[in-house]
Design a protein around this motif. Structure first.
Motif, short mmCIF file in Angstrom:
data_model
loop_
_atom_site.label_atom_id
_atom_site.label_comp_id
_atom_site.label_asym_id
_atom_site.label_seq_id
_atom_site.Cartn_x
_atom_site.Cartn_y
_atom_site.Cartn_z
N LYS A 133 1.09 -1.10 0.01
CA LYS A 133 0.32 0.30 -0.13
C LYS A 133 0.88 1.39 -0.28
N GLY A 134 2.28 0.68 0.54
CA GLY A 134 2.98 2.43 0.23
C GLY A 134 3.36 2.93 1.84
N GLY A 135 4.82 3.03 2.38
CA GLY A 135 4.33 3.44 2.93
C GLY A 135 4.53 2.72 4.82
N ARG A 136 5.04 2.90 5.12
CA ARG A 136 5.27 2.03 7.55
C ARG A 136 3.87 2.46 7.34
N ARG A 137 3.43 0.65 7.54
CA ARG A 137 2.21 1.20 8.87
C ARG A 137 3.24 1.22 10.12
N ILE A 138 2.25 2.06 11.50
CA ILE A 138 2.19 2.25 12.57
C ILE A 138 1.77 1.53 13.50
N LEU A 139 3.15 0.62 14.44
CA LEU A 139 2.42 -0.12 15.83
C LEU A 139 2.52 0.84 16.59
N CYS A 140 1.36 0.79 17.49
CA CYS A 140 1.60 1.58 18.44
C CYS A 140 1.43 0.71 19.92
N VAL A 141 2.16 0.91 20.83
CA VAL A 141 1.67 -0.03 22.12
C VAL A 141 1.03 1.26 23.44
N ARG A 142 -0.01 0.27 24.48
CA ARG A 142 0.68 1.06 25.55
C ARG A 142 0.85 -0.18 26.48
N VAL A 143 1.74 0.80 27.49
CA VAL A 143 2.63 -0.62 28.60
C VAL A 143 2.21 0.21 29.63
N PRO A 144 2.67 -0.88 30.08
CA PRO A 144 3.00 0.37 31.75
C PRO A 144 3.62 1.18 32.27
N MET A 145 3.90 1.94 33.03
CA MET A 145 4.55 2.90 33.35
C MET A 145 6.10 2.96 33.12
N THR A 146 6.74 2.10 33.89
CA THR A 146 7.62 1.82 33.92
C THR A 146 8.32 0.43 33.04
N VAL A 147 9.27 0.56 32.78
CA VAL A 147 9.93 -0.73 32.15
C VAL A 147 9.67 -2.11 32.59
N SER A 148 10.46 -1.49 34.41
CA SER A 148 9.90 -3.29 35.33
C SER A 148 8.64 -3.52 35.27
N ASP A 149 7.97 -2.38 35.21
CA ASP A 149 6.20 -3.27 35.18
C ASP A 149 6.16 -4.15 34.12
N GLU A 163 14.87 -3.20 18.70
CA GLU A 163 14.92 -3.79 17.43
C GLU A 163 13.57 -3.57 16.28
N GLY A 164 13.28 -2.03 16.83
CA GLY A 164 11.97 -0.95 15.62
C GLY A 164 11.01 -2.05 15.15
N LEU A 165 10.64 -2.82 16.50
CA LEU A 165 8.68 -3.39 16.14
C LEU A 165 8.07 -1.99 16.42
N ILE A 166 8.17 -1.70 17.31
CA ILE A 166 6.83 -0.38 17.78
C ILE A 166 7.72 0.76 16.66
N ASP A 167 6.89 1.59 16.92
CA ASP A 167 6.91 3.30 16.07
C ASP A 167 6.63 4.41 17.99
N MET A 168 5.22 3.41 18.09
CA MET A 168 4.63 4.55 19.69
C MET A 168 4.89 3.75 21.02
N VAL A 169 4.87 4.83 21.63
CA VAL A 169 4.82 4.01 23.05
C VAL A 169 4.35 4.59 24.20
N CYS A 170 2.94 4.27 24.32
CA CYS A 170 2.27 5.08 25.36
C CYS A 170 2.56 4.66 26.71
#
Length: 170
Positions: A133-149, A163-170
């Motif tokens: 379709k042209g252009g990179r498709r976004i992968l956004c993830v909404r995850v717990p606030m801290t890395v340890s969580d 690894e460049g798997l995701i484009d946005m982290v919320c």
């Protein structure tokens, strides 16, 4: 829910309408997934779905799906494939915060690589769609606030970023 049901009965393709409306307004349209929402388990609930109710052996705690079960991960991947193939979506938004339990007690460490592999497969699906379709498709993830969580829930966000798997982290 009554309005949504009426739209469906009238043959209105809701994801298509939403994607088109977003694009007409210069906005991106992402397919949204609640990765372990505990609503819609019972037939009396408006958001009832047959996948979880049809496989109670794949659930634990407060009706969370067990992502260690290959069929659970494949179901998510099949829905992602369908959305990306059928609609002009700009990406996918995985909400891991709805009910952040993905593996049974004592299985989080063993399950973490399974979740990362699923995210890799979603990235491939999105990249393949971007090639067509042209252009990179976004992968956004909404995850717990801290890395340890996040790690504690079986979500290896640092690896996903590295690894460049995701484009946005919320």
């Amino acid at each position: 829910y009554a309005t949504v049901r009426n739209f469906i009965e009238d043959g209105i393709d809701i994801p298509q309408v939403i994607a088109e409306a977003c694009h007409q307004r210069g906005m991106r349209a992402l397919g949204y997934f609640r990765m372990n929402d505990v609503h819609g388990i019972h037939k009396h609930e408006p958001s009832f779905g047959s996948f979880r109710s049809g496989h109670p052996e794949w659930m634990f705690k407060i009706k969370s799906m067990d992502y260690a079960v290959p069929q659970v991960r494949e179901h998510i991947l099949s829905v992602v494939r369908e959305l990306v193939d059928r609609y002009d979506l700009d990406g996918i938004d995985f909400d891991f915060m709805r009910a952040p339990h993905y593996f049974r007690d004592g299985q989080v460490e063993a399950g973490t690589p399974l979740m990362t592999d699923m995210v890799r497969q979603v990235r491939r699906i999105l990249d393949d769609a971007g090639d067509v379709k042209g252009g990179r498709r976004i992968l956004c993830v909404r995850v717990p606030m801290t890395v340890s969580d996040s790690i504690g829930a079986g979500l290896d966000v640092p690896t996903w970023v590295a690894e460049g798997l995701i484009d946005m982290v919320c």
